[in-house]
Design an enzyme around this catalytic site. Sequence first.
Site, PDB file in Angstrom:
ATOM      1  N   TRP A 156      -1.542  -0.744   1.522  1.00 44.43           N
ATOM      2  CA  TRP A 156      -0.926  -0.422   0.238  1.00 44.43           C
ATOM      3  C   TRP A 156      -1.094   1.028  -0.171  1.00 44.43           C
ATOM      4  O   TRP A 156      -0.383   1.518  -1.050  1.00 44.43           O
ATOM      5  CB  TRP A 156      -1.502  -1.316  -0.876  1.00 44.43           C
ATOM      6  CG  TRP A 156      -2.998  -1.309  -0.956  1.00 44.43           C
ATOM      7  CD1 TRP A 156      -3.846  -2.246  -0.441  1.00 44.43           C
ATOM      8  CD2 TRP A 156      -3.832  -0.306  -1.560  1.00 44.43           C
ATOM      9  NE1 TRP A 156      -5.159  -1.886  -0.689  1.00 44.43           N
ATOM     10  CE2 TRP A 156      -5.178  -0.711  -1.377  1.00 44.43           C
ATOM     11  CE3 TRP A 156      -3.576   0.882  -2.241  1.00 44.43           C
ATOM     12  CZ2 TRP A 156      -6.255   0.039  -1.850  1.00 44.43           C
ATOM     13  CZ3 TRP A 156      -4.653   1.643  -2.705  1.00 44.43           C
ATOM     14  CH2 TRP A 156      -5.965   1.209  -2.514  1.00 44.43           C
ATOM     15  N   ASN A 157      -2.045   1.752   0.439  1.00 40.97           N
ATOM     16  CA  ASN A 157      -2.329   3.093  -0.083  1.00 40.97           C
ATOM     17  C   ASN A 157      -1.298   4.140   0.335  1.00 40.97           C
ATOM     18  O   ASN A 157      -1.074   5.119  -0.375  1.00 40.97           O
ATOM     19  CB  ASN A 157      -3.749   3.540   0.293  1.00 40.97           C
ATOM     20  CG  ASN A 157      -3.998   3.536   1.786  1.00 40.97           C
ATOM     21  OD1 ASN A 157      -3.308   2.860   2.546  1.00 40.97           O
ATOM     22  ND2 ASN A 157      -5.001   4.285   2.216  1.00 40.97           N
ATOM     23  N   LYS A 180       4.876  -6.350   8.500  1.00 41.22           N
ATOM     24  CA  LYS A 180       4.313  -7.075   7.368  1.00 41.22           C
ATOM     25  C   LYS A 180       3.714  -6.030   6.426  1.00 41.22           C
ATOM     26  O   LYS A 180       2.613  -5.538   6.652  1.00 41.22           O
ATOM     27  CB  LYS A 180       3.235  -8.059   7.852  1.00 41.22           C
ATOM     28  CG  LYS A 180       2.829  -9.098   6.784  1.00 41.22           C
ATOM     29  CD  LYS A 180       1.947  -8.507   5.727  1.00 41.22           C
ATOM     30  CE  LYS A 180       1.584  -9.501   4.641  1.00 41.22           C
ATOM     31  NZ  LYS A 180       1.036  -8.836   3.440  1.00 41.22           N
ATOM     32  N   PRO A 181       4.431  -5.642   5.342  1.00 37.63           N
ATOM     33  CA  PRO A 181       3.869  -4.667   4.410  1.00 37.63           C
ATOM     34  C   PRO A 181       2.854  -5.322   3.488  1.00 37.63           C
ATOM     35  O   PRO A 181       2.838  -6.546   3.316  1.00 37.63           O
ATOM     36  CB  PRO A 181       5.099  -4.190   3.627  1.00 37.63           C
ATOM     37  CG  PRO A 181       6.029  -5.366   3.643  1.00 37.63           C
ATOM     38  CD  PRO A 181       5.796  -6.068   4.968  1.00 37.63           C
ATOM     39  N   ALA A 182       2.009  -4.501   2.872  1.00 34.70           N
ATOM     40  CA  ALA A 182       1.037  -5.013   1.909  1.00 34.70           C
ATOM     41  C   ALA A 182       1.765  -5.676   0.749  1.00 34.70           C
ATOM     42  O   ALA A 182       2.785  -5.163   0.258  1.00 34.70           O
ATOM     43  CB  ALA A 182       0.152  -3.878   1.399  1.00 34.70           C
ATOM     44  N   GLY A 233      -5.938  -0.697   8.021  1.00 33.14           N
ATOM     45  CA  GLY A 233      -6.597  -1.395   6.928  1.00 33.14           C
ATOM     46  C   GLY A 233      -8.097  -1.390   7.125  1.00 33.14           C
ATOM     47  O   GLY A 233      -8.661  -0.529   7.809  1.00 33.14           O
ATOM     48  N   SER A 234      -8.747  -2.367   6.536  1.00 33.74           N
ATOM     49  CA  SER A 234     -10.206  -2.408   6.560  1.00 33.74           C
ATOM     50  C   SER A 234     -10.729  -2.783   7.941  1.00 33.74           C
ATOM     51  O   SER A 234     -10.061  -3.454   8.733  1.00 33.74           O
ATOM     52  CB  SER A 234     -10.720  -3.410   5.533  1.00 33.74           C
ATOM     53  OG  SER A 234     -10.479  -4.741   5.958  1.00 33.74           O
ATOM     54  N   LEU A 256      -8.796   1.915  11.141  1.00 29.08           N
ATOM     55  CA  LEU A 256      -9.627   1.132  10.225  1.00 29.08           C
ATOM     56  C   LEU A 256     -10.386   2.035   9.248  1.00 29.08           C
ATOM     57  O   LEU A 256      -9.989   3.170   9.007  1.00 29.08           O
ATOM     58  CB  LEU A 256     -10.571   0.243  11.037  1.00 29.08           C
ATOM     59  CG  LEU A 256      -9.882  -0.617  12.109  1.00 29.08           C
ATOM     60  CD1 LEU A 256     -10.894  -1.414  12.918  1.00 29.08           C
ATOM     61  CD2 LEU A 256      -8.842  -1.548  11.481  1.00 29.08           C
ATOM     62  N   CYS A 289      -8.068   6.618   3.765  1.00 28.45           N
ATOM     63  CA  CYS A 289      -9.033   6.283   4.817  1.00 28.45           C
ATOM     64  C   CYS A 289      -9.772   7.499   5.336  1.00 28.45           C
ATOM     65  O   CYS A 289     -10.894   7.384   5.836  1.00 28.45           O
ATOM     66  CB  CYS A 289      -8.329   5.558   5.961  1.00 28.45           C
ATOM     67  SG  CYS A 289      -7.004   6.524   6.723  1.00 28.45           S
ATOM     68  N   GLU A 386     -17.338   2.702   2.342  1.00 31.52           N
ATOM     69  CA  GLU A 386     -16.137   3.491   2.085  1.00 31.52           C
ATOM     70  C   GLU A 386     -15.811   3.362   0.598  1.00 31.52           C
ATOM     71  O   GLU A 386     -15.459   2.294   0.107  1.00 31.52           O
ATOM     72  CB  GLU A 386     -14.979   2.983   2.945  1.00 31.52           C
ATOM     73  CG  GLU A 386     -13.742   3.858   2.845  1.00 31.52           C
ATOM     74  CD  GLU A 386     -12.658   3.445   3.834  1.00 31.52           C
ATOM     75  OE1 GLU A 386     -11.869   4.306   4.233  1.00 31.52           O
ATOM     76  OE2 GLU A 386     -12.601   2.256   4.187  1.00 31.52           O
TER      77      GLU A 386
END
Length: 484
Positions: A156-157, A180-182, A233-234, A256, A289, A386
Amino acid sequence: MSVTSPTTIQGKGFIAGAWRDADSGAAIDVTDPATGELIGTVPDMGRAECREAIDAAASALPAWSALTAKERATVMMRMYDAMTAGADELATLLTREQGKPLAEARAEVLSGASFLEYFAEEGRRVNGEILAPDAHGRRLMVLRQPIGVVAAITPWNFPSSMILRKIAPALAAGCTVVVKPAELTPFSALALGNIAEEAGLPPGVLNIVTGQPAPIGAELTSNPAVRKLSFTGSTAVGKLLTKQSADTVKRVTMELGGNAPFVVFADADLDLAVKCAVGAKFRNAGQTCISANRLYVEASIHDEFVRRLKAAAESLVIGNGLEPGTDVGPLIDDRAVSKLETLLTDATAQGATIETGGTRAAAGERFFAPTIVTNAPEAADIACTEIFGPVASIYSFDTEEEVVERANATPYGLAAYIFTEDYRRGWRVGEAVEFGMVGLNDVVIATPVAPFGGVKESGSGREGSAHGIDDYTELKLLVVGGLH
């Protein structure tokens, strides 16, 4: 092309060239993080719709991969032209769903478009090899072919540029894609679907499935037709997706989490270091990130650096990203704000000092004041986690060897930044820190022409550059015999 047309914002998934709702009729609300206003809804699709998208991508693969690189590049450049022409409208849409200042959103749109331009060109340089014969009457050739159907799961960022960093090299290599978007920021992806459709991208080459991550991710990772998964992502979710992809032995690219050190030596250009620290820490409200997470400043200049960075932080304008002059927009949701409050409570309980900020801002519940923290112990969560918010935690150090050891004392290894006027030291420290990307007297490290990615638990694979397109291809050995 109008990127604010109803086709863009009506909230439908894009499968096999058709705009459609979820089979169940269920939908997800998408709100403006600055105001809480409902922007619209998108379909809450699941495994069944995702499977249809994968099937569509598989069906479209033979024809798309059979095109010449130049023919694929022509379509991609039409997409690039549409994005650059509609950059202002796309930026407004991005700011509404994500919150970042409009200038940052526009820069993101243009950055994403630049990946289309770069890989449209780079796709024409995907070459094989002719090897020296190993025996008489034989020839050995290495072909480089598209890997197949690609799954891209994006965050999403950066809801526009992260998609294009993945799909541009995939399309250029001859692959087809399911995105697959957020669920928090799906409209920038759907706008890209509209652009692709109008640019003449064949049906099924790009598919966009909106919905909750668990069922869609389960289908993408388990479906044998998907040959590559690219995720940003995470680290926790990246590990899960990697495990889920193992049963079908997919190739994975994982970008990540990070815990970036920002090291300032006493001989650094302090004005430059402070300016870059503002950009590396407070851009996108720190929700990046590669954001500077731990700022290490040599002891002799520590207090002066803190004073200057504090003044710079206090001068930043906090507000709705659509308002002119805004420097720092909202955090993405209430949970993100609560995380910062928890980190700061833990840090102060262990002796840290909040030099400025530390609270929600007057602009609204999801706005957080740019914050400077000193004296936090390195065992505090703020040093190990983070942060993903506009909080700069600053630490003092004495020697080069010490700061390298402290910088490396993390399971993450995405980005690091070093500021020194001694380029011998710059080389030494740049080589010694265990991170995939290092900025020396610079923090702008993301560009289409260079590989982007991390080491250790920050991921695997690279995006951008010729290395990035290689990840979307397979090597095939062709042995020709009987040539006596």
